[in-house]
Scaffold this active site. Sequence first.
Site, PDB file in Angstrom:
ATOM      1  N   VAL A  33       0.833  -1.203   0.000  1.00  0.00           N
ATOM      2  CA  VAL A  33       0.000   0.000   0.000  1.00  0.00           C
ATOM      3  C   VAL A  33       0.872   1.260   0.000  1.00  0.00           C
ATOM      4  O   VAL A  33       0.520   2.281  -0.604  1.00  0.00           O
ATOM      5  CB  VAL A  33      -1.009  -0.044   1.176  1.00  0.00           C
ATOM      6  CG1 VAL A  33      -0.342   0.124   2.519  1.00  0.00           C
ATOM      7  CG2 VAL A  33      -2.111   0.971   0.966  1.00  0.00           C
ATOM      8  N   ASP A  34       2.014   1.190   0.629  1.00  0.00           N
ATOM      9  CA  ASP A  34       2.960   2.318   0.659  1.00  0.00           C
ATOM     10  C   ASP A  34       3.408   2.666  -0.761  1.00  0.00           C
ATOM     11  O   ASP A  34       3.342   3.835  -1.185  1.00  0.00           O
ATOM     12  CB  ASP A  34       4.162   1.918   1.535  1.00  0.00           C
ATOM     13  CG  ASP A  34       5.067   3.078   1.887  1.00  0.00           C
ATOM     14  OD1 ASP A  34       4.702   4.232   1.617  1.00  0.00           O
ATOM     15  OD2 ASP A  34       6.154   2.817   2.451  1.00  0.00           O
ATOM     16  N   THR A 118      -0.488  -6.127   7.962  1.00  0.00           N
ATOM     17  CA  THR A 118      -0.937  -7.486   7.619  1.00  0.00           C
ATOM     18  C   THR A 118      -0.418  -8.000   6.278  1.00  0.00           C
ATOM     19  O   THR A 118      -0.818  -9.074   5.829  1.00  0.00           O
ATOM     20  CB  THR A 118      -2.479  -7.572   7.625  1.00  0.00           C
ATOM     21  OG1 THR A 118      -2.989  -6.655   6.653  1.00  0.00           O
ATOM     22  CG2 THR A 118      -3.036  -7.244   8.984  1.00  0.00           C
ATOM     23  N   GLY A 119       0.476  -7.232   5.630  1.00  0.00           N
ATOM     24  CA  GLY A 119       1.080  -7.690   4.381  1.00  0.00           C
ATOM     25  C   GLY A 119       2.533  -8.042   4.630  1.00  0.00           C
ATOM     26  O   GLY A 119       2.843  -9.056   5.270  1.00  0.00           O
ATOM     27  N   TYR A 121       4.565  -7.004   6.722  1.00  0.00           N
ATOM     28  CA  TYR A 121       4.944  -7.103   8.140  1.00  0.00           C
ATOM     29  C   TYR A 121       4.361  -8.330   8.850  1.00  0.00           C
ATOM     30  O   TYR A 121       4.635  -8.557  10.031  1.00  0.00           O
ATOM     31  CB  TYR A 121       4.594  -5.810   8.876  1.00  0.00           C
ATOM     32  CG  TYR A 121       5.587  -4.686   8.614  1.00  0.00           C
ATOM     33  CD1 TYR A 121       6.703  -4.885   7.803  1.00  0.00           C
ATOM     34  CD2 TYR A 121       5.413  -3.418   9.177  1.00  0.00           C
ATOM     35  CE1 TYR A 121       7.619  -3.855   7.555  1.00  0.00           C
ATOM     36  CE2 TYR A 121       6.324  -2.396   8.940  1.00  0.00           C
ATOM     37  CZ  TYR A 121       7.423  -2.616   8.133  1.00  0.00           C
ATOM     38  OH  TYR A 121       8.324  -1.597   7.908  1.00  0.00           O
TER      39      TYR A 121
HETATM   40  N1  AR6 Z   1      -5.336  -0.347  -1.085  1.00  0.00           N
HETATM   41  C1  AR6 Z   1      -5.713  -0.940   0.079  1.00  0.00           C
HETATM   42  N2  AR6 Z   1      -4.992  -1.903   0.682  1.00  0.00           N
HETATM   43  C2  AR6 Z   1      -3.867  -2.300   0.066  1.00  0.00           C
HETATM   44  C3  AR6 Z   1      -3.404  -1.742  -1.150  1.00  0.00           C
HETATM   45  C4  AR6 Z   1      -4.199  -0.727  -1.731  1.00  0.00           C
HETATM   46  N3  AR6 Z   1      -3.843  -0.129  -2.862  1.00  0.00           N
HETATM   47  N4  AR6 Z   1      -2.240  -2.367  -1.495  1.00  0.00           N
HETATM   48  C5  AR6 Z   1      -1.990  -3.286  -0.546  1.00  0.00           C
HETATM   49  N5  AR6 Z   1      -2.959  -3.253   0.391  1.00  0.00           N
HETATM   50  P1  AR6 Z   1       1.447  -3.943   3.173  1.00  0.00           P
HETATM   51  P2  AR6 Z   1       2.450  -3.749   5.953  1.00  0.00           P
HETATM   52  C6  AR6 Z   1      -3.104  -4.066   1.610  1.00  0.00           C
HETATM   53  O1  AR6 Z   1       2.421  -4.995   2.791  1.00  0.00           O
HETATM   54  O2  AR6 Z   1       2.217  -5.202   6.174  1.00  0.00           O
HETATM   55  C7  AR6 Z   1       6.012  -1.567   2.797  1.00  0.00           C
HETATM   56  O3  AR6 Z   1       7.176  -1.910   2.106  1.00  0.00           O
HETATM   57  C8  AR6 Z   1      -2.468  -5.423   1.627  1.00  0.00           C
HETATM   58  O4  AR6 Z   1      -3.271  -6.362   0.932  1.00  0.00           O
HETATM   59  O5  AR6 Z   1       1.188  -2.846   2.211  1.00  0.00           O
HETATM   60  O6  AR6 Z   1       1.935  -2.787   6.948  1.00  0.00           O
HETATM   61  C9  AR6 Z   1       6.217  -0.382   3.752  1.00  0.00           C
HETATM   62  O7  AR6 Z   1       7.201   0.512   3.272  1.00  0.00           O
HETATM   63  C10 AR6 Z   1      -2.428  -5.700   3.112  1.00  0.00           C
HETATM   64  O8  AR6 Z   1      -3.706  -6.224   3.536  1.00  0.00           O
HETATM   65  O9  AR6 Z   1       1.898  -3.189   4.546  1.00  0.00           O
HETATM   66  C11 AR6 Z   1       6.656  -1.061   5.018  1.00  0.00           C
HETATM   67  O10 AR6 Z   1       8.049  -1.301   5.029  1.00  0.00           O
HETATM   68  C12 AR6 Z   1      -2.264  -4.324   3.733  1.00  0.00           C
HETATM   69  O11 AR6 Z   1      -2.480  -3.391   2.668  1.00  0.00           O
HETATM   70  C13 AR6 Z   1       5.904  -2.378   5.011  1.00  0.00           C
HETATM   71  O12 AR6 Z   1       5.637  -2.667   3.618  1.00  0.00           O
HETATM   72  C14 AR6 Z   1      -0.903  -4.072   4.346  1.00  0.00           C
HETATM   73  O13 AR6 Z   1       0.090  -4.679   3.555  1.00  0.00           O
HETATM   74  C15 AR6 Z   1       4.593  -2.279   5.748  1.00  0.00           C
HETATM   75  O14 AR6 Z   1       4.017  -3.565   5.795  1.00  0.00           O
END
Ligand code: AR6
Length: 187
Positions: A33-34, A118-119, A121
Amino acid sequence: MDRFSIIVGDITQSDAEVIVNSAHNTLLGGTGVDGAIHRAAGPALLAECRSLGGCATGAVKLTSGYNLRAHYVLHTVGPVWQGGRLGEPALLASCYRSCLELAAQKGFRSVDFPSISTGAYGYPIPQAATVALKAIMDFLAAHDQPERVRLVCHSEKIADIYRQTWNIWYAPDKAHKMPTSTDDNRK
Ligand code: AR6
């Protein structure tokens, strides 16, 4: 709870006044998402993030939204899941609470969250859902602002876990249950 809902979507397309980014401590972008938020917002977002000096886990930093529909982005850093005994629940709750506190302080009317941690991390979604929903529902019960908060899940499968968790803790009366994708009334 009319002010809160769980939806499926891409948070970069959100019409909320402010969206939350699940960022890295450096605030210099990443995957998931970032990465999607930085791509949609454009390079000016990274330029502003570079000036912020990073962000502690569980804390929040505010930027403009640039090319996003959202006017602002709240960047928070969730905990990396390490089994759950190293303070992960408190840090995850702090992410949601800190974002809502800052949003209320700034007078933002609508806030959309992703499913933090939840992705990449690795936080198990059922456990994360319990923590996230408690933090959000406790805050809304005690504050009038923001007027609208949504949890934007990237898939129906993820949304169903959040909805089922919401139903367990917050909808003892079936009439107030949050519908899941398998409910007949959604067809
Ligand atoms: N809209 C909504 N949710 C989303 C989207 C979107 N466009 N894309 C992904 N998700 P993650 P984390 C969901 O991995 O676990 C990065 O590298 C995804 O399906 O994005 O908090 C940062 O820089 C999942 O359910 O974030 C940090 O280093 C959720 O977003 C690290 O990853 C979170 O997944 C953060 O890890």
